[in-house]
Design a protein around this motif. Structure first.
Motif, PDB file in Angstrom:
ATOM      1  N   HIS A 139     -41.352 -35.017  51.821  1.00 25.50           N
ATOM      2  CA  HIS A 139     -40.448 -34.917  50.677  1.00 25.50           C
ATOM      3  C   HIS A 139     -40.058 -33.462  50.493  1.00 25.50           C
ATOM      4  O   HIS A 139     -40.927 -32.621  50.251  1.00 25.50           O
TER       5      HIS A 139
ATOM      6  N   ARG B 187     -45.560 -36.011  49.219  1.00 29.85           N
ATOM      7  CA  ARG B 187     -45.151 -34.834  48.451  1.00 29.85           C
ATOM      8  C   ARG B 187     -45.982 -33.600  48.794  1.00 29.85           C
ATOM      9  O   ARG B 187     -45.748 -32.533  48.242  1.00 29.85           O
TER      10      ARG B 187
ATOM     11  N   LYS C 172     -47.187 -42.399  47.751  1.00 30.19           N
ATOM     12  CA  LYS C 172     -46.252 -41.571  46.986  1.00 30.19           C
ATOM     13  C   LYS C 172     -46.766 -40.144  46.844  1.00 30.19           C
ATOM     14  O   LYS C 172     -46.001 -39.178  46.913  1.00 30.19           O
ATOM     15  N   GLU C 173     -48.072 -40.014  46.629  1.00 27.36           N
ATOM     16  CA  GLU C 173     -48.654 -38.672  46.532  1.00 27.36           C
ATOM     17  C   GLU C 173     -48.655 -37.980  47.890  1.00 27.36           C
ATOM     18  O   GLU C 173     -48.393 -36.778  47.987  1.00 27.36           O
TER      19      GLU C 173
ATOM     20  N   SER D 280     -40.660 -48.385  49.616  1.00 24.21           N
ATOM     21  CA  SER D 280     -39.925 -47.363  48.869  1.00 24.21           C
ATOM     22  C   SER D 280     -39.669 -46.114  49.719  1.00 24.21           C
ATOM     23  O   SER D 280     -38.782 -45.313  49.397  1.00 24.21           O
ATOM     24  N   LEU D 281     -40.424 -45.941  50.810  1.00 26.52           N
ATOM     25  CA  LEU D 281     -40.222 -44.800  51.702  1.00 26.52           C
ATOM     26  C   LEU D 281     -39.288 -45.132  52.862  1.00 26.52           C
ATOM     27  O   LEU D 281     -38.967 -44.259  53.669  1.00 26.52           O
TER      28      LEU D 281
ATOM     29  N   PRO E 139     -35.167 -42.664  51.331  1.00 27.45           N
ATOM     30  CA  PRO E 139     -34.991 -41.739  50.237  1.00 27.45           C
ATOM     31  C   PRO E 139     -34.013 -40.647  50.600  1.00 27.45           C
ATOM     32  O   PRO E 139     -33.882 -40.241  51.745  1.00 27.45           O
TER      33      PRO E 139
ATOM     34  N   ARG F 211     -50.085 -47.947  47.132  1.00 27.81           N
ATOM     35  CA  ARG F 211     -48.723 -47.466  46.873  1.00 27.81           C
ATOM     36  C   ARG F 211     -48.750 -46.081  46.227  1.00 27.81           C
ATOM     37  O   ARG F 211     -47.965 -45.200  46.584  1.00 27.81           O
ATOM     38  N   ARG F 212     -49.660 -45.894  45.291  1.00 28.30           N
ATOM     39  CA  ARG F 212     -49.779 -44.594  44.623  1.00 28.30           C
ATOM     40  C   ARG F 212     -50.203 -43.513  45.619  1.00 28.30           C
ATOM     41  O   ARG F 212     -49.706 -42.380  45.581  1.00 28.30           O
TER      42      ARG F 212
ATOM     43  N   THR G  69     -54.044 -35.226  48.105  1.00 29.15           N
ATOM     44  CA  THR G  69     -54.859 -36.444  48.086  1.00 29.15           C
ATOM     45  C   THR G  69     -56.351 -36.159  48.112  1.00 29.15           C
ATOM     46  O   THR G  69     -57.156 -37.026  47.756  1.00 29.15           O
TER      47      THR G  69
END
Length: 381
Positions: A220, A151, A147-148, A204-205, A2, A143-144, A125
């Motif tokens: 992030h 951040r 992503k959390e 994705s990371l 990213p 996956r969710r 989380t």
């Protein structure tokens, strides 16, 4: 990998920051009781709760203490209700020199350091800091979760179990971390059959976890210089022994220069600019600075007054000279005035006055500089 925004300030090396969640009631009472006890024990130099604003539910507490070497640490905790009988807390501390992870965790200077602590949960989380958490069984949920996780403000580590472990292998890695990291790290455990799903979720990371190994997830925005391969550990022996390589990797990532996460810049600015827990020496220095500022302002006003007075006297002299030279109403106007006439002298005088008065007008920035800062709050006894 990213992309990483470059417009964020870098976290100063003197700063320790964390966000968490208190999952029980009466979080503010827990804070006050613990802070008061530590002050009575001389662990804290001092603390105070700032007066609450009428239109805001947040509570703000400040504390000051010293770490080995007589280094002073100032910290500010903000507590905000989060619904469901819980609260979210933001804690930023800054030392007088670069932060040493062997120093006590600022979290334990505000919260009680007990095994069943209700405050010891990551803010985004909701997962515990000092325990390990098995990954969800559903692929999309994993996956969710990742992503959390990236951040938030915490450091997230994914450990894959090559085979089913016994009780010795279920001990969290945070117990080997230095004190300054124990309340900033969240450990995720992947079961032996979850390796493919976990690496699919991590794609994705831009990172992956080795079989039987571990990886530290990027935050992030991604820290400059971060490479997933540099923060992956190929083998983690879950036999109860200290995972030395993994601890070193997590610590190395934690001290990596990285951009301030969302909300951290504002929290750090509040700590530096709205700090009110002053020592007597700091209070005296601030009062002296205020006296000096007011003295400078008074001197500037006096100079302005003298200049205005001088300008007014010149204008009166010029007007009197004009009246003596041109006594009647049929006096010749400016278009027909001879060179060097009293009228032209008066005109030049007023032009000079016009230019000088412009320089006397105080700017808005000068007005703002004369506003006194807020007065300090009062300690909660």
């Amino acid at each position: 990998m990213p992309s990483s925004p470059t417009d964020r300030p870098t976290t100063p090396s003197t700063v320790w920051a964390a966000r968490g969640r208190h999952v029980g009631p009466d979080a503010d009472d827990v804070l006050r009781h613990h802070l008061r006890r530590l002050k009575d024990e001389d662990t804290l130099d001092d603390f105070q709760e700032l007066p609450a604003a009428e239109d805001s539910p947040e509570r703000i507490l400040e504390a000051r203490w010293r770490v080995p070497g007589e280094v002073t640490v100032r910290a500010r905790l903000t507590l905000v209700p989060a619904g469901d009988d819980g609260s979210e807390w933001t804690l930023v501390a800054e030392a007088e020199q670069p932060w040493d992870q062997s120093w006590p965790s600022p979290a334990t200077l505000f919260w009680p350091d007990t095994p069943d602590a209700a405050w010891d949960h990551e803010a985004v989380t909701g997962l515990p800091f000092r325990d390990l958490t098995p990954l969800p069984s559903e692929d999309k949920a994993i996956r969710r979760l990742f992503k959390e996780a990236v951040r938030g403000w915490a450091v997230h580590v994914v450990v894959h179990e090559a085979m089913t472990t016994d009780d010795r292998g279920r001990r969290p890695l945070t117990r080997w971390l230095p004190p300054g990291l124990r309340h900033r790290v969240v450990e995720h455990r992947a079961a032996p059959d979850q390796l493919r799903v976990v690496n699919w979720a991590l794609r994705s990371l831009g990172v992956e976890v080795p079989r039987g190994g571990a990886v530290v997830l990027p935050g992030h925005p991604v820290p400059p210089g971060y490479d997933g391969g540099d923060f992956a550990v190929r083998s983690v022996f879950l036999d109860g022994s200290e995972p030395t390589e993994l601890i070193e990797t997590v610590t190395r990532y934690a001290v990596l220069p990285k951009p301030l996460p969302d909300g951290a810049d504002e929290a750090l600015t509040a700590l530096r600019e709205q700090w009110q827990l002053l020592t007597p020496e700091e209070e005296l220095a601030r009062e002296r600075a205020l006296v000096a500022m007011y003295a400078d302002a008074l001197a500037a006003m006096t100079r302005s007054r003298d200049l205005y007075r001088e300008a007014a006297e010149r204008a009166n002299e010029a007007l009197a000279a004009y009246r003596e030279a041109v006594p009647g109403p049929a006096a010749e106007g400016p278009a027909g005035a001879p060179a060097g006439s009293p009228f032209q002298q008066l005109t030049r005088t007023f032009e000079r006055l016009k230019g000088s008065t412009r320089t006397l007008r105080p700017t808005r920035a000068e007005d703002d500089d004369q506003d006194p800062p807020d007065t300090p709050g009062h300690e909660v006894g």
